[in-house]
Write a protein that holds these residues in place. Structure first.
Motif, PDB file in Angstrom:
ATOM      1  N   ALA A  21       2.172   0.246   2.871  1.00  0.00           N
ATOM      2  CA  ALA A  21       3.362  -0.014   2.047  1.00  0.00           C
ATOM      3  C   ALA A  21       4.575  -0.278   2.941  1.00  0.00           C
ATOM      4  O   ALA A  21       5.383  -1.172   2.673  1.00  0.00           O
ATOM      5  CB  ALA A  21       3.622   1.190   1.138  1.00  0.00           C
ATOM      6  N   TRP A  22       4.695   0.498   4.000  1.00  0.00           N
ATOM      7  CA  TRP A  22       5.782   0.314   4.973  1.00  0.00           C
ATOM      8  C   TRP A  22       5.710  -1.107   5.563  1.00  0.00           C
ATOM      9  O   TRP A  22       6.711  -1.817   5.629  1.00  0.00           O
ATOM     10  CB  TRP A  22       5.635   1.409   6.027  1.00  0.00           C
ATOM     11  N   HIS A  23       4.504  -1.487   5.948  1.00  0.00           N
ATOM     12  CA  HIS A  23       4.317  -2.820   6.529  1.00  0.00           C
ATOM     13  C   HIS A  23       4.720  -3.908   5.538  1.00  0.00           C
ATOM     14  O   HIS A  23       5.450  -4.844   5.875  1.00  0.00           O
ATOM     15  CB  HIS A  23       2.843  -3.001   6.938  1.00  0.00           C
ATOM     16  N   LEU A  24       4.275  -3.765   4.303  1.00  0.00           N
ATOM     17  CA  LEU A  24       4.572  -4.749   3.268  1.00  0.00           C
ATOM     18  C   LEU A  24       6.081  -4.846   3.017  1.00  0.00           C
ATOM     19  O   LEU A  24       6.626  -5.947   2.893  1.00  0.00           O
ATOM     20  CB  LEU A  24       3.864  -4.375   1.958  1.00  0.00           C
ATOM     21  N   ALA A  25       6.735  -3.683   2.980  1.00  0.00           N
ATOM     22  CA  ALA A  25       8.179  -3.678   2.729  1.00  0.00           C
ATOM     23  C   ALA A  25       8.908  -4.414   3.841  1.00  0.00           C
ATOM     24  O   ALA A  25       9.825  -5.211   3.587  1.00  0.00           O
ATOM     25  CB  ALA A  25       8.679  -2.239   2.609  1.00  0.00           C
ATOM     26  N   CYS A  26       8.504  -4.185   5.090  1.00  0.00           N
ATOM     27  CA  CYS A  26       9.140  -4.852   6.227  1.00  0.00           C
ATOM     28  C   CYS A  26       8.936  -6.354   6.132  1.00  0.00           C
ATOM     29  O   CYS A  26       9.871  -7.157   6.337  1.00  0.00           O
ATOM     30  CB  CYS A  26       8.574  -4.343   7.556  1.00  0.00           C
TER      31      CYS A  26
END
Lengths: 277, 253
Positions: free
Chosen positions: A44-49
């Motif tokens: 999720a962190w990766h996607l948000a970035c």
């Protein structure tokens, strides 16, 4: 497009696996389920970035690379040791003074009446507020750090120990009286062991507070330690990848500290204090 | 019974507690004499002051007026010559069974401690549990530890304040039989507080019935039955009827 498709797929998969894994036997479950949640958080962190296209905030991969840099520069170890040193000494000092003081305050009503008001008056002052005075008295360095950790752990330990002694049940006090246990023997055989489970809990709380405070203190008024490392990374060209990597280190060490102090709860002499009564 | 020496003598013991503007009279003029080696039950409703009387005899509380003497000596504080067996577990949860039992004899030589502790642990049926901690034991076993700890000091008097109150009814029956067995072995003087009429008839040699507040001695009933007692005998039923009469309670429901 690939940077969205694959992580999305993995995110859905790891979340989708949760209900399935929840049926496993508990040994597997307690290990696999948290791992899946951590993985999902990373995706999720990766996607948000990726979705925000940020250049300042690091992605998980950039943070992992920053870890490599931290280890290679050999700076990390020094800062970890600096923070741990301050916490350890401040904490031991506070425990060494706070536990005996708490035992006395809990047992003797007169000393409690005399000292409790000043303790309650000093207790709500945030250790952070003491930073200017700590620097004034001890300068920039370990002395100020140890002093601040002492301040932030002394009160929880003293107050916790006092409460523990005051909570000793009347039946146990009377048992001791009945069998002629008094003086120092009373402390050794009854007061200390009866209060010990709660004392350990207060030590655990205090150590948690110490680890929170040392980072803040190092950010404001010290030139080494993990808090200083965070500040330094931001000031030296907005290296937020190093900031986040350091935060993760702080979290991991916090977990280890808590695990270590919790081992105290397993001794036969105190286990009774943590079971349902 | 009259041949035995008086051990514990209560003389006009009264106790009042201040309560807001009034005073609460808990005990009023208790006169009672307990013989050496006698097993006496103090029976009464909740709040009749029977526990307070026991605490006064144990030296934990002071009477407002009157005196308690043991072997002619005034009781003026707790003492290991007269020990309590508490209802809520008074044994120390942080110490093993062994360490709990040796508490009262801790100043004696090691070999003597060992002999005494093993003796009472065997007597209460806890052999093999010396190293166990109270949290690992059942309620009945904890109460056995408590009894063993009391017996270890060979006390003049044992005070028991509803010691089996927290146990289930079957364990309670077993513990009563055990207590009688142990009492027959050592013959200590026992003052046993209970609000359970059957419990009193099953274990006591003599039952002192208390009235409701302020606590007064409503009557004294002898139980001239041999152990083991037949709980369905006529004599048992007669004593029960007499006790209910003294307590002023209707027996039929």
């Amino acid at each position: 497009m690939n940077e969205f498709v694959l992580p999305s797929l993995l995110l859905v998969l790891s979340l989708g696996a949760l209900p399935l894994v929840s049926r496993f036997r508990s040994g597997v479950r307690t290990f696999v389920m948290p791992t899946l949640v951590i993985l999902a958080t990373l995706f999720a962190w990766h996607l948000a970035c990726a979705a925000l296209g940020t250049r300042v905030f690091p992605s998980p991969m950039q943070t992992a690379a920053a870890f490599g840099e931290l280890f290679e520069s050999q700076r990390l170890l020094g800062d970890v040791v600096a923070s741990l040193f301050r916490v350890t000494f401040g904490f031991l000092l506070a425990a060494g003074i706070g536990i005996p003081l708490g035992l006395v305050l809990g047992w003797s009503t007169r000393s409690f009446e005399a000292l409790n008001p000043i303790i309650q008056g000093l207790r709500p002052i945030s250790p952070i507020a003491w930073i200017p005075i700590a620097i004034l008295w001890f300068g920039i360095g370990d002395g100020a750090g140890v002093f601040l950790i002492f301040l932030s752990t002394f009160f929880p330990v003293t107050v916790g120990t006092t409460a523990a002694v005051r909570n000793i049940s009347l039946v146990h006090r009377r048992s001791a009286l009945n069998f002629g246990v008094q003086g120092l023997e009373l402390f050794r055989r009854v007061v200390l062991p009866a209060a010990l489970p709660q004392i350990i809990t207060s030590l655990r709380i205090a150590l948690g507070v110490a680890w929170l405070v040392i980072v803040a203190a190092e950010m404001v008024g010290m030139d080494s330690g993990l808090g200083y490392l965070i500040n330094d990374a931001r000031n030296a060209g907005s290296r937020y990848d190093l900031v986040v990597a350091t935060m993760i280190v702080i979290g991991a060490i916090g977990i280890v500290l808590d695990y270590l102090i919790r081992r105290l709860e397993r001794f036969d002499e105190v286990r009774w204090g943590y079971v349902q009564r | 019974m009259s041949a035995r020496e008086p051990k514990v003598v209560f003389e006009r013991v009264s106790k009042t507690f201040p309560k807001k503007k009034e005073v609460l009279q808990v005990l009023q003029d208790i006169d009672l004499s307990v013989a050496e080696g006698e097993f006496v039950c103090l029976l009464g409703p909740s709040g009749c002051g029977k526990s307070t009387l026991l605490n006064i005899a144990g030296g934990f509380e002071e009477p407002t007026s009157g005196t308690v003497r043991i072997d002619g000596q005034l009781v003026d504080g707790p003492n290991a010559r007269r020990v309590f067996v508490f209802q809520e577990y008074g044994i120390f949860p942080w110490a093993s069974v062994w360490d709990n039992v040796v508490l009262g004899v801790r100043h004696r030589p090691r070999s003597e401690q060992h002999e005494i502790a093993q003796g009472v642990i065997d007597l209460v049926g806890l052999t093999g549990f010396e190293k166990a901690y109270p949290m690992e034991l059942s309620g009945g076993m904890k109460q056995r530890v408590e009894v063993a700890r009391a017996l270890a000091v060979s006390p003049d008097v044992i005070y028991m304040d509803e010691p089996f109150g927290a146990l289930d009814s079957l364990t309670r029956l077993t513990m009563r039989a055990e207590l009688i067995r142990i009492w027959n072995t050592r013959k200590p003087t026992v003052l046993f507080v209970t609000h359970d009429v059957d419990e009193a008839i099953q274990i006591a040699e003599r039952i002192v019935v208390f009235s409701a507040r302020p606590g007064r001695v409503a009557g004294v009933v002898d139980v001239p039955l041999e152990h083991p007692r037949d709980l369905s005998s006529h004599a048992y039923a007669d004593i029960k009827r007499e006790l209910y009469g003294l307590l002023g309670v209707v027996q039929a429901v």
